[in-house]
Design a protein around this motif. Structure first.
Motif, PDB file in Angstrom:
ATOM      1  N   LEU A  78       0.849  -1.173   0.000  1.00 14.56           N
ATOM      2  CA  LEU A  78       0.000   0.000   0.000  1.00 14.56           C
ATOM      3  C   LEU A  78       0.893   1.234   0.000  1.00 14.56           C
ATOM      4  O   LEU A  78       1.884   1.303   0.728  1.00 14.56           O
ATOM      5  N   SER A  79       0.596   2.210  -0.836  1.00 12.03           N
ATOM      6  CA  SER A  79       1.471   3.374  -0.967  1.00 12.03           C
ATOM      7  C   SER A  79       1.642   4.067   0.377  1.00 12.03           C
ATOM      8  O   SER A  79       0.695   4.259   1.130  1.00 12.03           O
ATOM      9  N   GLY A  80       2.897   4.432   0.673  1.00 13.17           N
ATOM     10  CA  GLY A  80       3.203   5.116   1.923  1.00 13.17           C
ATOM     11  C   GLY A  80       3.670   4.228   3.035  1.00 13.17           C
ATOM     12  O   GLY A  80       4.279   4.703   3.989  1.00 13.17           O
ATOM     13  N   VAL A  81       3.418   2.912   2.945  1.00  9.54           N
ATOM     14  CA  VAL A  81       3.765   2.015   4.046  1.00  9.54           C
ATOM     15  C   VAL A  81       5.281   1.944   4.236  1.00  9.54           C
ATOM     16  O   VAL A  81       5.799   2.133   5.339  1.00  9.54           O
ATOM     17  N   ALA A  82       6.023   1.680   3.154  1.00 10.13           N
ATOM     18  CA  ALA A  82       7.465   1.501   3.286  1.00 10.13           C
ATOM     19  C   ALA A  82       8.146   2.779   3.767  1.00 10.13           C
ATOM     20  O   ALA A  82       9.005   2.753   4.656  1.00 10.13           O
ATOM     21  N   VAL A  83       7.737   3.919   3.210  1.00  6.90           N
ATOM     22  CA  VAL A  83       8.356   5.185   3.599  1.00  6.90           C
ATOM     23  C   VAL A  83       8.001   5.526   5.043  1.00  6.90           C
ATOM     24  O   VAL A  83       8.845   5.985   5.819  1.00  6.90           O
ATOM     25  N   GLY A  84       6.746   5.293   5.423  1.00  7.02           N
ATOM     26  CA  GLY A  84       6.340   5.579   6.795  1.00  7.02           C
ATOM     27  C   GLY A  84       7.098   4.747   7.810  1.00  7.02           C
ATOM     28  O   GLY A  84       7.563   5.252   8.833  1.00  7.02           O
TER      29      GLY A  84
END
Length: 290
Positions: free
Chosen positions: A272-278
């Motif tokens: 899900l977009s944002g998961v890895a960066v978060g």
């Protein structure tokens, strides 16, 4: 999943068609999350999630602080597939099978953190819940309001550690996935003797994946857009050739001894977009256990 078989000169032609739809809507209570307390390591009572909570933090029941929460993770899945295969007669020493496969899958995934105002749950599908029974919490409510003032950190320090620098962004994300898969396969079985059989198989798979960020920019969970903007499309293709060879020996009707060499394939995909960066941001800030 209907299957139709036709007897033809080469053997048996089979058609297998499958279609499925699954809507999974979740509404649940969620405990509060205090990443800044984890970073600071200030002694105090422990939250059920083993997070240290200072005595001056807002209580779980204070409205508007994003600490009395509900959680929604909704998935809407539609897929169909078609396989055609030809199977040889089995009355000779050589048997074979060959075929093609095609599948398409659409998957929408929405995750939201909402305020619990004590009036029950509201079913939320893919849109942010602005107002209503469980209004979607902002990241300011979730990460900053319960911990200000914080000795040694304060509002400025909390803002610096916050992985989302947009105080108006909601705890909401929505991605749409579209996957197309193809395969070609074949297998030969040959009876070397009455008790010894050699099998050789080969399969080629190709998987084309596409993810579209459906959440508008102001709702994305991590800024300044390291994980993409609303409307961005990500694509990736995965393919593999997988051989398989098996030698089987049947000394009697009760026993089969065999050896196999095979290579498998598992396609990739997208978080899900944002998961890895978060997660990377929180790990960099010192939050343990991620």
């Amino acid at each position: 999943s209907p299957r139709v078989d036709w007897d033809i000169e080469l053997g048996t032609l089979s058609s297998i068609t499958s279609s499925d739809t699954l809507d999974h809507v979740t509404a649940a209570e969620q405990f509060a999350y205090y990443p800044f307390v984890q970073v600071a390591g200030v002694p105090g009572p422990r939250h059920p999630a083993t997070v240290l909570v200072p005595p001056f933090a807002q209580t779980l029941h204070d409205p508007g602080t994003g600490q009395n929460l509900t959680f929604g993770q909704n998935r809407f899945h539609d897929a169909w597939s078609q396989e055609l295969r030809i199977t040889s007669p089995d009355d000779g020493p050589l048997q074979w099978i060959g075929g093609v496969y095609f599948a398409e899958t659409d998957l929408d995934v929405m995750i939201a953190i909402n305020n619990d105002l004590g009036v029950g749950f509201q079913e939320q599908r893919t849109a942010p819940n602005i107002g209503g029974i469980n209004p979607t919490a902002t990241w300011t409510q979730r990460f900053i309001a319960p911990l200000v003032p914080f000795p040694g950190i304060g509002l400025a320090g909390a803002l610096a550690l916050n992985p989302n620098t947009n105080p108006n962004a909601l705890a909401y994300n929505f991605d749409s996935n579209h996957n197309t898969a193809y395969a070609v396969f074949g297998q030969l079985n040959y009876d070397l003797t009455d008790s010894l059989e050699l099998s050789a198989a080969l399969r080629y798979d190709r998987d084309e994946r596409e993810l579209t960020i459906m959440a508008p920019d102001q709702f994305l969970p991590v800024f300044a857009f390291p994980s993409g903007r609303g409307g961005d499309v990500r694509t990736a293709d995965f393919d593999s050739v997988q051989p398989k060879v098996t030698l089987s020996w049947r000394p009697n009707e009760d026993w089969t001894v065999y050896g196999t060499y095979a290579e498998g394939f598992r396609s990739g995909g997208f978080n899900l977009s944002g998961v890895a960066v978060g997660v990377a941001t929180l790990v960099g800030a010192g939050v343990p256990g991620l």
